[in-house]
Motif scaffolding. Structure first.
Motif, PDB file in Angstrom:
ATOM      1  N   GLU A   1      -4.022   0.471  11.341  1.00 29.96           N
ATOM      2  CA  GLU A   1      -2.918  -0.346  10.832  1.00 29.96           C
ATOM      3  C   GLU A   1      -2.259   0.253   9.591  1.00 29.96           C
ATOM      4  OE1 GLU A   1      -3.643  -4.488  10.346  1.00 29.96           O
ATOM      5  OE2 GLU A   1      -4.829  -4.652  12.184  1.00 29.96           O
ATOM      6  N   VAL A   2      -2.996   1.075   8.844  1.00 33.43           N
ATOM      7  CA  VAL A   2      -2.427   1.645   7.617  1.00 33.43           C
ATOM      8  C   VAL A   2      -2.147   3.141   7.736  1.00 33.43           C
ATOM      9  CG1 VAL A   2      -3.509  -0.124   6.183  1.00 33.43           C
ATOM     10  CG2 VAL A   2      -4.698   2.049   6.564  1.00 33.43           C
ATOM     11  N   ALA A   3      -2.505   3.742   8.862  1.00 32.26           N
ATOM     12  CA  ALA A   3      -2.342   5.193   9.013  1.00 32.26           C
ATOM     13  C   ALA A   3      -0.894   5.627   8.834  1.00 32.26           C
ATOM     14  CB  ALA A   3      -2.870   5.642  10.381  1.00 32.26           C
ATOM     15  N   ALA A   4       0.045   4.804   9.249  1.00 36.01           N
ATOM     16  CA  ALA A   4       1.456   5.207   9.197  1.00 36.01           C
ATOM     17  C   ALA A   4       1.963   5.370   7.772  1.00 36.01           C
ATOM     18  CB  ALA A   4       2.324   4.190   9.947  1.00 36.01           C
ATOM     19  N   VAL A   5       1.319   4.710   6.790  1.00 32.27           N
ATOM     20  CA  VAL A   5       1.742   4.878   5.395  1.00 32.27           C
ATOM     21  C   VAL A   5       0.825   5.839   4.638  1.00 32.27           C
ATOM     22  CG1 VAL A   5       2.844   2.623   5.347  1.00 32.27           C
ATOM     23  CG2 VAL A   5       0.484   2.844   4.545  1.00 32.27           C
TER      24      VAL A   5
ATOM     25  N   LEU B   1       0.831  -1.197   0.000  1.00 33.20           N
ATOM     26  CA  LEU B   1       0.000   0.000   0.000  1.00 33.20           C
ATOM     27  C   LEU B   1       0.867   1.248   0.000  1.00 33.20           C
ATOM     28  CD1 LEU B   1      -2.820   1.297   0.175  1.00 33.20           C
ATOM     29  CD2 LEU B   1      -2.612   1.175   2.672  1.00 33.20           C
ATOM     30  N   ALA B   2       1.936   1.233   0.765  1.00 33.89           N
ATOM     31  CA  ALA B   2       2.827   2.395   0.825  1.00 33.89           C
ATOM     32  C   ALA B   2       3.407   2.709  -0.550  1.00 33.89           C
ATOM     33  CB  ALA B   2       3.953   2.138   1.828  1.00 33.89           C
ATOM     34  N   GLU B   3       3.703   1.685  -1.325  1.00 37.42           N
ATOM     35  CA  GLU B   3       4.295   1.900  -2.643  1.00 37.42           C
ATOM     36  C   GLU B   3       3.276   2.440  -3.646  1.00 37.42           C
ATOM     37  OE1 GLU B   3       6.720  -0.653  -6.072  1.00 37.42           O
ATOM     38  OE2 GLU B   3       6.438  -1.473  -4.054  1.00 37.42           O
ATOM     39  N   ALA B   4       2.013   2.011  -3.536  1.00 38.02           N
ATOM     40  CA  ALA B   4       0.994   2.379  -4.525  1.00 38.02           C
ATOM     41  C   ALA B   4       0.208   3.629  -4.161  1.00 38.02           C
ATOM     42  CB  ALA B   4       0.023   1.217  -4.711  1.00 38.02           C
ATOM     43  N   TYR B   5       0.087   3.928  -2.896  1.00 35.54           N
ATOM     44  CA  TYR B   5      -0.805   4.981  -2.414  1.00 35.54           C
ATOM     45  C   TYR B   5      -0.326   6.367  -2.839  1.00 35.54           C
ATOM     46  CZ  TYR B   5      -3.738   7.636   0.793  1.00 35.54           C
ATOM     47  OH  TYR B   5      -4.662   8.520   1.332  1.00 35.54           O
ATOM     48  N   PRO B   6      -1.247   7.265  -3.258  1.00 37.51           N
ATOM     49  CA  PRO B   6      -2.710   7.112  -3.275  1.00 37.51           C
ATOM     50  C   PRO B   6      -3.308   6.864  -4.647  1.00 37.51           C
ATOM     51  CG  PRO B   6      -2.174   9.428  -3.366  1.00 37.51           C
ATOM     52  CD  PRO B   6      -0.847   8.696  -3.357  1.00 37.51           C
ATOM     53  N   GLU B   7      -2.498   6.748  -5.715  1.00 32.27           N
ATOM     54  CA  GLU B   7      -3.039   6.836  -7.061  1.00 32.27           C
ATOM     55  C   GLU B   7      -3.147   5.520  -7.820  1.00 32.27           C
ATOM     56  OE1 GLU B   7      -4.048  10.205  -9.074  1.00 32.27           O
ATOM     57  OE2 GLU B   7      -4.768   9.591  -7.108  1.00 32.27           O
ATOM     58  N   GLN B   8      -2.602   4.430  -7.276  1.00 38.76           N
ATOM     59  CA  GLN B   8      -2.621   3.160  -8.010  1.00 38.76           C
ATOM     60  C   GLN B   8      -3.394   2.094  -7.236  1.00 38.76           C
ATOM     61  OE1 GLN B   8      -1.434   2.905 -11.108  1.00 38.76           O
ATOM     62  NE2 GLN B   8      -0.890   5.076 -10.939  1.00 38.76           N
ATOM     63  N   PRO B   9      -4.290   1.343  -7.896  1.00 37.27           N
ATOM     64  CA  PRO B   9      -4.919   0.213  -7.208  1.00 37.27           C
ATOM     65  C   PRO B   9      -3.875  -0.852  -6.903  1.00 37.27           C
ATOM     66  CG  PRO B   9      -5.428   0.150  -9.545  1.00 37.27           C
ATOM     67  CD  PRO B   9      -4.683   1.444  -9.308  1.00 37.27           C
ATOM     68  N   VAL B  10      -4.047  -1.549  -5.795  1.00 36.18           N
ATOM     69  CA  VAL B  10      -3.063  -2.564  -5.428  1.00 36.18           C
ATOM     70  C   VAL B  10      -3.738  -3.658  -4.600  1.00 36.18           C
ATOM     71  CG1 VAL B  10      -2.312  -1.323  -3.328  1.00 36.18           C
ATOM     72  CG2 VAL B  10      -0.786  -2.960  -4.418  1.00 36.18           C
ATOM     73  N   PRO B  11      -3.475  -4.946  -4.925  1.00 35.91           N
ATOM     74  CA  PRO B  11      -3.998  -6.050  -4.101  1.00 35.91           C
ATOM     75  C   PRO B  11      -3.255  -6.113  -2.773  1.00 35.91           C
ATOM     76  CG  PRO B  11      -3.379  -6.798  -6.318  1.00 35.91           C
ATOM     77  CD  PRO B  11      -2.795  -5.433  -6.129  1.00 35.91           C
TER      78      PRO B  11
ATOM     79  N   THR C   1      -1.059  11.900   2.446  1.00 34.28           N
ATOM     80  CA  THR C   1      -2.255  12.714   2.192  1.00 34.28           C
ATOM     81  C   THR C   1      -2.825  13.350   3.454  1.00 34.28           C
ATOM     82  OG1 THR C   1      -3.630  10.715   2.305  1.00 34.28           O
ATOM     83  CG2 THR C   1      -2.925  11.444   0.103  1.00 34.28           C
ATOM     84  N   GLY C   2      -2.119  13.250   4.574  1.00 33.97           N
ATOM     85  CA  GLY C   2      -2.581  13.913   5.779  1.00 33.97           C
ATOM     86  C   GLY C   2      -3.582  13.084   6.559  1.00 33.97           C
ATOM     87  N   PRO C   3      -4.242  13.687   7.545  1.00 41.40           N
ATOM     88  CA  PRO C   3      -5.169  12.955   8.412  1.00 41.40           C
ATOM     89  C   PRO C   3      -6.243  12.225   7.617  1.00 41.40           C
ATOM     90  CG  PRO C   3      -4.770  15.158   9.283  1.00 41.40           C
ATOM     91  CD  PRO C   3      -4.126  15.118   7.930  1.00 41.40           C
ATOM     92  N   MET C   4      -6.668  11.079   8.150  1.00 43.58           N
ATOM     93  CA  MET C   4      -7.724  10.276   7.525  1.00 43.58           C
ATOM     94  C   MET C   4      -9.067  10.843   7.995  1.00 43.58           C
ATOM     95  SD  MET C   4      -5.824   6.596   8.127  1.00 43.58           S
ATOM     96  CE  MET C   4      -6.619   5.579   6.886  1.00 43.58           C
ATOM     97  N   LEU C   5      -9.718  11.579   7.118  1.00 43.85           N
ATOM     98  CA  LEU C   5     -10.949  12.293   7.433  1.00 43.85           C
ATOM     99  C   LEU C   5     -12.164  11.492   6.960  1.00 43.85           C
ATOM    100  CD1 LEU C   5      -9.692  15.719   6.041  1.00 43.85           C
ATOM    101  CD2 LEU C   5      -9.522  14.912   8.416  1.00 43.85           C
TER     102      LEU C   5
END
Length: 286
Positions: free
Chosen positions: A110-114, A14-24, A119-123
């Motif tokens: 679990e994913v907030a750190a990446v 997720l860290a590698e793909a986020y935020p613009e690429q879908p990833v399994p 993209t900042g806080p998860m709103l």
């Protein structure tokens, strides 16, 4: 302390793909007691009816502007007969229920750190639970949130398309999405080659970028899946820029589309918020 739901490799992917690429991604949530049919029937008894939507699933990828028709059943009835009723249903904002809210917080934690360094806080955090009949179709549409869909039982194929392709979702469709709530998109058969199909089985998940068009075909068994979603400051700025574009279009202009991340679209976003503030002020003055 319980083991994390997302395997370490999933967080790294997720860290590698986020935020613009879908990833399994891979997860360990299958079998969770809150996401079994009996628990979901009990949840249906606690949720507001407006937050549970039940649709027919024996429909085309593009069901027309009206969208998928309702199946005429309650949420509990839909779940009980999901193997045969050719439907799909969704619990919107299931996190309103405290137990499901706690589950959402744990998963997003679990994913907030990446996510948050990018993209900042998860709103606007929300959980959506989907229950689907064999072979049911969720039409071609887009969503305004960052989304991780976790497959729990059964399987489905989600076909995801590039979020930056204005031929798939033209500016007017984005504007109608934000101003009128039209999630569904117009499908053309020549779009098919532009999508990537992801097969999701229990223990698998998929990150879907903000407003990446997609459609879903369920497998041969009933399916339960959970979407954990959040908004970002970028997603709100893109929304406000689209709303500003709608106003410009009404004045006969042909505005440029907002840019994808990491561009911030701040000028149009600020302009729209200024317009909205003026409207509220004038409305209050009346």
């Amino acid at each position: 302390m319980s083991d994390p739901v997302f395997v370490p490799e999933a967080v790294a992917d997720l860290a590698e793909a986020y935020p613009e690429q879908p990833v399994p991604l891979r997860h360990r949530l299958s079998g969770h007691p809150l996401l079994q049919p009996d628990a979901l029937i009990a949840l249906a008894g606690r949720m507001r009816p407006d937050d549970m939507l039940c649709f027919r699933g024996d429909i085309a990828v593009d069901p027309g502007r009206a969208g998928a028709p309702p199946n005429g059943l309650s949420a509990a009835e839909t779940i009980r007969s999901i193997a045969t009723n050719r439907s799909w249903m969704v619990f919107k904002a299931a996190d309103q229920d405290p137990d499901y809210g706690q589950l959402l917080d744990g998963l997003l934690g679990e994913v907030a750190a990446v996510v948050e360094p990018v993209t900042g806080p998860m709103l606007g955090r929300e959980a959506f639970i989907f229950v689907s009949s064999p072979g049911s179709v969720t039409p071609f549409h887009m969503d305004g949130e960052h989304n991780i869909l976790l497959q729990l039982t059964g399987e489905k194929r989600m076909t995801v398309f590039p979020a930056d392709d204005e031929n798939l979702a033209p500016g007017e469709a984005h504007e109608a999405f934000h101003l009128e709530g039209h999630y569904n998109l117009v499908w053309r058969d020549d779009f098919a080659a532009r999508g990537t199909a992801f097969r999701l089985t229990p223990g698998e998940a998929l990150y879907v970028p903000v407003k990446a068009p997609h459609w879903v075909k369920n497998g041969t068994e009933p399916s339960i899946s959970l979407s954990i979603t959040w908004r970002s400051a970028w997603s709100y700025e893109e929304q406000y820029a689209r709303q500003m574009n709608a106003m410009m279009r009404r004045f006969g202009l042909d505005p440029a589309a907002p840019k994808r991340f990491p561009h911030r679209n701040r000028a149009k976003s600020l302009a729209w918020r200024t317009v909205e503030k003026a409207r509220r002020t004038l409305g209050g003055a009346g």
